[in-house]
Write a protein that holds these residues in place. Sequence first.
Motif, PDB file in Angstrom:
ATOM      1  N   ALA A 182      -5.845   7.389   0.441  1.00 18.46           N
ATOM      2  CA  ALA A 182      -6.154   7.409  -0.999  1.00 18.46           C
ATOM      3  C   ALA A 182      -7.590   6.956  -1.238  1.00 18.46           C
ATOM      4  CB  ALA A 182      -5.176   6.516  -1.759  1.00 18.46           C
ATOM      5  N   TYR A 183      -8.015   5.890  -0.532  1.00 16.98           N
ATOM      6  CA  TYR A 183      -9.378   5.388  -0.703  1.00 16.98           C
ATOM      7  C   TYR A 183     -10.387   6.431  -0.242  1.00 16.98           C
ATOM      8  CZ  TYR A 183     -13.513   2.444  -0.224  1.00 16.98           C
ATOM      9  OH  TYR A 183     -14.775   1.929  -0.336  1.00 16.98           O
ATOM     10  N   LYS A 184     -10.109   7.063   0.905  1.00 16.77           N
ATOM     11  CA  LYS A 184     -11.037   8.075   1.434  1.00 16.77           C
ATOM     12  C   LYS A 184     -11.157   9.259   0.479  1.00 16.77           C
ATOM     13  CE  LYS A 184     -10.410   6.918   6.293  1.00 16.77           C
ATOM     14  NZ  LYS A 184      -9.876   7.336   7.595  1.00 16.77           N
ATOM     15  N   LYS A 185     -10.024   9.718  -0.059  1.00 14.59           N
ATOM     16  CA  LYS A 185     -10.064  10.847  -0.994  1.00 14.59           C
ATOM     17  C   LYS A 185     -10.815  10.463  -2.270  1.00 14.59           C
ATOM     18  CE  LYS A 185      -5.881  13.138   0.588  1.00 14.59           C
ATOM     19  NZ  LYS A 185      -4.497  13.530   0.263  1.00 14.59           N
ATOM     20  N   THR A 186     -10.564   9.253  -2.760  1.00 13.93           N
ATOM     21  CA  THR A 186     -11.257   8.791  -3.970  1.00 13.93           C
ATOM     22  C   THR A 186     -12.745   8.687  -3.716  1.00 13.93           C
ATOM     23  OG1 THR A 186      -9.291   7.545  -4.625  1.00 13.93           O
ATOM     24  CG2 THR A 186     -11.359   6.939  -5.682  1.00 13.93           C
ATOM     25  N   TRP A 242      -8.818  -5.600   2.650  1.00  9.97           N
ATOM     26  CA  TRP A 242      -9.908  -4.700   2.278  1.00  9.97           C
ATOM     27  C   TRP A 242     -10.101  -3.636   3.347  1.00  9.97           C
ATOM     28  CZ3 TRP A 242     -12.018  -2.571  -1.512  1.00  9.97           C
ATOM     29  CH2 TRP A 242     -13.265  -1.962  -1.444  1.00  9.97           C
ATOM     30  N   GLN A 243     -10.003  -4.028   4.617  1.00 13.39           N
ATOM     31  CA  GLN A 243     -10.118  -3.044   5.695  1.00 13.39           C
ATOM     32  C   GLN A 243      -8.972  -2.041   5.618  1.00 13.39           C
ATOM     33  OE1 GLN A 243     -10.263  -5.467   9.209  1.00 13.39           O
ATOM     34  NE2 GLN A 243     -12.457  -5.867   9.038  1.00 13.39           N
ATOM     35  N   ASP A 244      -7.776  -2.524   5.318  1.00 15.64           N
ATOM     36  CA  ASP A 244      -6.625  -1.623   5.180  1.00 15.64           C
ATOM     37  C   ASP A 244      -6.833  -0.645   4.028  1.00 15.64           C
ATOM     38  OD1 ASP A 244      -5.449  -2.949   7.286  1.00 15.64           O
ATOM     39  OD2 ASP A 244      -4.058  -4.116   6.039  1.00 15.64           O
ATOM     40  N   VAL A 245      -7.389  -1.141   2.937  1.00 15.54           N
ATOM     41  CA  VAL A 245      -7.647  -0.266   1.782  1.00 15.54           C
ATOM     42  C   VAL A 245      -8.675   0.795   2.160  1.00 15.54           C
ATOM     43  CG1 VAL A 245      -8.718  -0.219  -0.508  1.00 15.54           C
ATOM     44  CG2 VAL A 245      -6.981  -1.919   0.010  1.00 15.54           C
ATOM     45  N   GLN A 246      -9.739   0.377   2.852  1.00 16.57           N
ATOM     46  CA  GLN A 246     -10.801   1.327   3.202  1.00 16.57           C
ATOM     47  C   GLN A 246     -10.332   2.399   4.178  1.00 16.57           C
ATOM     48  OE1 GLN A 246     -13.890  -1.396   4.497  1.00 16.57           O
ATOM     49  NE2 GLN A 246     -15.046  -1.007   2.626  1.00 16.57           N
TER      50      GLN A 246
END
Length: 187
Positions: A109-113, A101-105
């Motif tokens: 891509a997560y930041k742009k979304t 989850w930390q890697d995703v955050q």
Amino acid sequence: MDPASQDINLNSPNKGLVVDHTDSLSDVPVEGAVGNSANPLPPGLTEEEAEELRTELTKVEEEINTLRQVLSAKERHAAELKRKLGLSPLNELKQNISKSWQDVQTSNAYKKTQETLSQAGQKTSAALTTVGTVISKRLGDMRNSATFKSFEDKMGNLKYKVVGPRGNGEAVGSPTDTTPTQENPPF
């Protein structure tokens, strides 16, 4: 009776009987044996090359079995160390999920979304505020219109006919209400 020639398998139908070892196993064909017509040599391969390949295959298979045993021992040792450290599979799963989850955050891509959704939310909020303002203004305009005032007067007259003169906030008692109300009801 010679104990070496006795069948010791307790489930055998020949239990306790003398086994005759005079039959030779030389008549039984062995797979992979030289000269076996059931497994001919591939074209271009001599007997010596085939024997070398069989020897190498045997060594490789022995190495594979040794590596499997070493891997199994290492896995048992790792499991024992984890048990001593209090690490359970559930804790490991929680840590893996948390790290994922930390890697995703932290991914681009997560930041742009997240930025896009934030902007969309702000624009939606502004649009709804504008729509609400327009609706309020339209309702105010409609209330001040002659049609609405005429409708409001007719409804007021209807209310006066149904409720009577005491309908303006005064409590209308029921004809069956003869019991006075108590200050503190019994329940």
